[in-house]
Write a protein that holds these residues in place. Structure first.
Motif, PDB file in Angstrom:
ATOM      1  N   ALA A 582      39.401  40.333  42.125  1.00 30.13           N
ATOM      2  CA  ALA A 582      39.770  39.882  40.784  1.00 30.13           C
ATOM      3  C   ALA A 582      41.277  39.670  40.689  1.00 30.13           C
ATOM      4  CB  ALA A 582      39.312  40.903  39.750  1.00 30.13           C
ATOM      5  N   LYS A 583      42.058  40.592  41.263  1.00 31.47           N
ATOM      6  CA  LYS A 583      43.520  40.462  41.219  1.00 31.47           C
ATOM      7  C   LYS A 583      43.965  39.227  41.974  1.00 31.47           C
ATOM      8  CE  LYS A 583      47.749  43.100  41.982  1.00 31.47           C
ATOM      9  NZ  LYS A 583      48.315  44.406  42.419  1.00 31.47           N
ATOM     10  N   VAL A 587      43.418  38.065  37.795  1.00 28.10           N
ATOM     11  CA  VAL A 587      42.930  38.901  36.696  1.00 28.10           C
ATOM     12  C   VAL A 587      43.015  40.367  37.104  1.00 28.10           C
ATOM     13  CG1 VAL A 587      41.019  39.431  35.160  1.00 28.10           C
ATOM     14  CG2 VAL A 587      41.326  37.086  35.986  1.00 28.10           C
ATOM     15  N   ILE A 589      41.950  44.002  36.503  1.00 24.07           N
ATOM     16  CA  ILE A 589      40.846  44.680  35.831  1.00 24.07           C
ATOM     17  C   ILE A 589      40.507  45.960  36.574  1.00 24.07           C
ATOM     18  CG2 ILE A 589      38.990  43.514  37.112  1.00 24.07           C
ATOM     19  CD1 ILE A 589      37.465  43.396  34.383  1.00 24.07           C
ATOM     20  N   SER A 684      36.716  34.158  41.760  1.00 21.36           N
ATOM     21  CA  SER A 684      37.001  32.989  40.930  1.00 21.36           C
ATOM     22  C   SER A 684      35.717  32.501  40.273  1.00 21.36           C
ATOM     23  CB  SER A 684      37.593  31.875  41.795  1.00 21.36           C
ATOM     24  OG  SER A 684      36.594  31.384  42.684  1.00 21.36           O
ATOM     25  N   GLN A 748      37.128  31.719  33.602  1.00 15.74           N
ATOM     26  CA  GLN A 748      37.521  32.532  34.756  1.00 15.74           C
ATOM     27  C   GLN A 748      37.638  34.013  34.384  1.00 15.74           C
ATOM     28  OE1 GLN A 748      38.475  32.161  38.246  1.00 15.74           O
ATOM     29  NE2 GLN A 748      38.483  34.367  37.956  1.00 15.74           N
ATOM     30  N   GLU A 749      38.443  34.318  33.369  1.00 20.32           N
ATOM     31  CA  GLU A 749      38.621  35.713  32.983  1.00 20.32           C
ATOM     32  C   GLU A 749      37.330  36.316  32.428  1.00 20.32           C
ATOM     33  OE1 GLU A 749      41.534  38.527  30.235  1.00 20.32           O
ATOM     34  OE2 GLU A 749      42.004  36.397  30.535  1.00 20.32           O
ATOM     35  N   LYS A 750      36.599  35.496  31.677  1.00 21.05           N
ATOM     36  CA  LYS A 750      35.332  35.982  31.127  1.00 21.05           C
ATOM     37  C   LYS A 750      34.353  36.321  32.241  1.00 21.05           C
ATOM     38  CE  LYS A 750      32.010  36.655  28.064  1.00 21.05           C
ATOM     39  NZ  LYS A 750      31.852  37.993  27.467  1.00 21.05           N
ATOM     40  N   VAL A 752      35.063  37.347  35.266  1.00 26.03           N
ATOM     41  CA  VAL A 752      35.478  38.591  35.906  1.00 26.03           C
ATOM     42  C   VAL A 752      35.029  39.785  35.067  1.00 26.03           C
ATOM     43  CG1 VAL A 752      37.454  40.009  36.576  1.00 26.03           C
ATOM     44  CG2 VAL A 752      37.417  37.570  37.164  1.00 26.03           C
ATOM     45  N   ARG A 753      35.254  39.734  33.767  1.00 33.90           N
ATOM     46  CA  ARG A 753      34.856  40.855  32.904  1.00 33.90           C
ATOM     47  C   ARG A 753      33.343  41.063  32.929  1.00 33.90           C
ATOM     48  NH1 ARG A 753      38.008  38.422  28.819  1.00 33.90           N
ATOM     49  NH2 ARG A 753      36.164  38.322  27.471  1.00 33.90           N
TER      50      ARG A 753
END
Length: 778
Positions: A582-583, A587, A589, A684, A748-750, A752-753
């Motif tokens: 993720a990093k 992102v 997390i 990603s 993208q961020e969604k 990952v979460r």
């Protein structure tokens, strides 16, 4: 006839000759009678099935805790009420011999007996016997009456006892009032509030025949309508290739186990024995347990077959409104008591049907048996010796009848292995009693999962192999500082994100919500048979486990009383990998990690039982065993695995999109299929970006449409490869909306979460020791 032809034929029959069930003469005569989606689109993947039994269907308060409610239950008072009911009789459904015990044993047995080891589905766990299709199977004839007799007790105790627990407990009470010593009882089963529409019960129609052969008669599912076995059986009975389609267990549609009249209703005991062995084996029973259950169960009560099947009314789901959920109306005589029709076979195996003894086996071996027919026309057996014991009528004073055996009973006498077990039971009644007691306990508790889920004062101390035991944690757990230190060691070990995440996923994703088996706790991925499963990439798995074992040894050696289990370390390694991936995608997390798992040993692992957890096909890692013929599409099998992991459609989509770019596919032909990214190992949203892009087009590689390429529309260059388990997320209308959601701005961020949340859910599935599965996370 293919699916489309079948659908069209069914529609034409309704359109031309059918009538609305309650008004009008045509298909348009009532709202809701129009053909549904499965008529028009028979190959549509029904993604909505992932959302069965939703919160909205449950009338209980959101914070209702059944375990806490059960703990307040006065179990002794409840059992007293049940036992008083069992020795009573009501006019609307009189008890045989003045004792409801035998029919309640059948109710409990049939509730638990739907369990199958291949996918863990069925069983007593959610009281699915209350809903279609199970409540209307021919083999459950008149079980609706047993549950209705129990209603006043359920009404009295309310939420303190679930239907699922009450059904099993009533079976135990029934055995106890007839002097049988039960092994124990555990509560903890939570009721479902709607039917199970996902479980695949077999390829036959409702009637057990091919669709074009299905009759349109009132007695739905009677065995006379179930002689066609070709759709679920392969080979010839008695031959080496004779087998039942996976994951099925029952020999015929609408049955719990086998046809009592014998394989294909031919009355051949040797063939029936083969059916019994396969069917009971698929339900997790060995030969001794199988004989104990049959011989023990048939030591009580009788079978009913006094009325021809063509006179009997519809099953509960087809019964008229005024029947209020009770089916199989019998218009002959009293309609019950001495006129009862249940499975078509008439009579009892013993002369004292309400007392535990060894007479069933004594009669089976003492007498020679000849075939005859019941009043309903069913094939059964009676003693050749006219001076043999007789059995009293269940209702008429001073009337008795010849003893009865079913073809499936005679099978125990002619099969060499079953016969040897029977003879031992005959010689040692105490041993037989213990064997039946343990087998009954296993039958009624097999789908509950580990012993940690068991509730109540009657839970036995002994833990059995079929409960997949794991040692209790007897060491100090790691803290947040330890976790930080271990993550650094793991990421500095030389193992890749793909290897670490793939191993953690392989360990945890064996879990099944159906029977609560599998999961990361116990770290059985390092033991036989799991360490050698092809889906787990054995050579890579060995490298990862060896490296992690070194990290564990170094950590444990530097501590005093504190250590980390291999089970915890495998999960932690996966969490560290996901954080890094993720990093690398931009992102930051935190992936939750909750310690507390321990490591099982080889001695605590039933190798044969765990083989049933091996995936035949696994869309999460684009794996399929080419030596296994699957009768359903790969994407349907994929969704089935998602359901067993308890994933919703959004969770399924997010997990797959993440796993693909993390590159955790099984090594082999499909290793690169679905990895729609130039940056494998980075979390990603590339999978969704490329899947939904209009710059490319998908082309079939093979005629069957099992493999595809993504080609650039302008240059024709092949960009990526895919399987059906990849493309379903762009082809299915519901899944495509989710794919587009993760491919749009902010996706993208969604992703990952959502991936991390779903990942943690899978990692924590088997942590029954943690009440709030997020509260203890580090």
């Amino acid at each position: 006839m293919d699916d489309k032809q079948s659908s069209d034929a069914a529609f034409e029959e309704v359109k031309v000759g059918g009538k609305c069930p309650f008004a009008g003469d045509t298909v348009g005569g009532a709202a809701g009678s129009e053909p549904q989606n499965d008529h028009w689109w028979p190959n549509r993947l029904e993604v909505e099935l992932l959302h069965q039994n939703p919160r909205e269907a449950n009338p209980q308060d959101p914070d209702f805790d059944y375990a806490e409610s059960f703990k307040k239950l006065d179990l002794e008072a409840l059992k007293k009420d049940i036992k008083e009911l069992l020795v009573s009789s009501v006019d609307w459904w009189p008890s045989d011999y003045g004792n409801y015990g035998p029919q309640m044993i059948r109710m409990a047995w049939h509730s638990a007996g739907t369990y199958r080891i291949a996918d863990g589905r069925g069983g007593a766990g959610e009281a699915m016997q209350r809903f279609a299709p199970i409540n209307s199977w021919w083999d459950n004839g008149n079980v609706d009456k047993s549950r209705r007799l129990l209603w006043p007790i359920k009404q009295k105790y309310g939420d303190a006892i679930s239907w699922a627990d009450l059904i099993v407990l009533t079976g135990n009470c029934s055995l106890e009032i007839m002097n049988f010593p039960t092994y124990g009882f555990a509560g903890g089963r939570i009721d479902a509030w709607e039917p199970d529409s996902l479980t695949y019960w077999g390829p036959e129609s409702w009637y057990g025949k091919k669709i074009e052969d299905a009759p349109r008669g009132p007695f739905e599912g009677h065995p006379d309508q179930m002689v066609n076995r070709d759709l679920r059986w392969s080979g010839t009975n008695g031959e080496d290739d004779y087998d039942l389609e996976a994951p099925l267990a029952a020999s015929n549609s609408n049955l719990i186990y086998v046809d009592p009249e014998g394989s294909a209703k031919k009355g051949i005991p040797e063939d029936s024995a083969r059916d019994i062995r396969i069917t009971f084996g698929r339900m997790a029973m060995n030969d001794e347990e199988t004989v104990a259950l049959i011989a023990g169960g048939h030591a009580f009560g009788k079978s009913h077959g006094m009325t021809p099947p063509d006179e009997i009314g519809y099953a509960p789901e087809g019964a008229p409104m005024e029947s209020q959920g009770l089916g199989w109306h019998n218009p002959r005589g009293k309609g019950n008591a001495e006129d009862t029709m249940t499975n078509g076979i008439e009579g009892s195996w013993i002369s004292n049907p309400t007392m535990w003894d060894n007479e069933y086996l004594e009669n089976l071996f003492k007498y020679e048996w000849e075939q005859t027919r019941s009043p309903a026309g069913a094939l059964q057996w009676q003693p050749v010796d006219k001076d043999a014991r007789r059995t009293p009528d269940a209702h008429l004073e001073g009337v008795d009848h010849p003893l009865m055996m079913m073809t499936s009973d005679i099978a125990l006498k002619v099969d060499p292995s079953y016969r040897k077990i029977c003879e031992r039971f005959l010689e040692d009644f105490d041993y037989f009693t213990e064997a039946f007691s343990k087998a009954w306990y296993k039958l009624t508790h097999r789908d509950m999962g580990p012993r940690a889920r068991y509730l109540g004062s009657e839970v036995p101390e002994k833990e059995f192999m079929w409960q997949d035991p794991i040692p209790a944690v007897d060491f100090e757990l790691v803290n947040a500082d330890d976790v930080k230190h271990l993550k650094a060691k793991i990421l500095d070990s030389g193992l890749t994100v793909s290897e670490l995440a793939g191993t953690a996923w392989a360990s945890a994703s064996t879990f099944r919500t159906s029977d609560k088996r599998g999961g990361a706790d116990g770290a059985r991925i390092r033991l036989d048979p799991q360490k050698n499963w092809p889906v787990n990439n054995p050579s890579t798995l060995d490298k990862v486990l060896t490296t992690l074992a070194g990290i564990k040894n170094d950590f444990d050696g530097a501590q005093s009383g504190k250590k980390i289990s291999q089970a915890d370390l495998i999960v932690l390694a996966g969490c560290a990998a996901v954080e890094k991936a993720a990093k690398d995608a931009g992102v930051d997390i935190h992936v939750p990690f909750t310690p507390g798992r321990n490591d099982a040993t080889d001695e605590q692992t039933d190798n044969q039982a765990f083989r049933w957890l091996e995936p035949v096909t696994d869309g999460f890692r684009n794996f399929h065993r080419s030596d296994i013929n699957y009768n359903i599409a790969p994407e349907r099998a994929f969704m089935d695995r998602a359901a067993l992991l308890g994933l919703s459609a959004p969770e399924w989509t997010a997990i797959v999109g993440g796993l693909r770019v993390l590159d955790v596919n099984t090594e082999g032909h499909y290793k690169q299929h679905g990895v729609f990214t130039d940056k494998p190992g980075v979390l990603s949203n590339d999978f969704f970006l490329n899947l939904t892009s209009t710059d490319f087009e998908w082309k079939k590689v093979d005629e069957d449409g099992m493999e595809f390429t993504l080609d650039d529309r302008k240059s024709g260059e092949t960009k990526f490869k895919a399987t059906r388990c990849d493309l379903i997320f762009g082809a299915n209308s519901q899944l495509r909306q989710l794919s587009e959601f993760y491919a749009q701005k902010g996706g993208q961020e969604k992703l990952v979460r959502d991936f991390v949340a779903a990942w943690n859910k899978v990692m924590m599935h088997d942590r029954f020791d943690v009440a709030d599965k997020n509260s203890a996370a580090l």
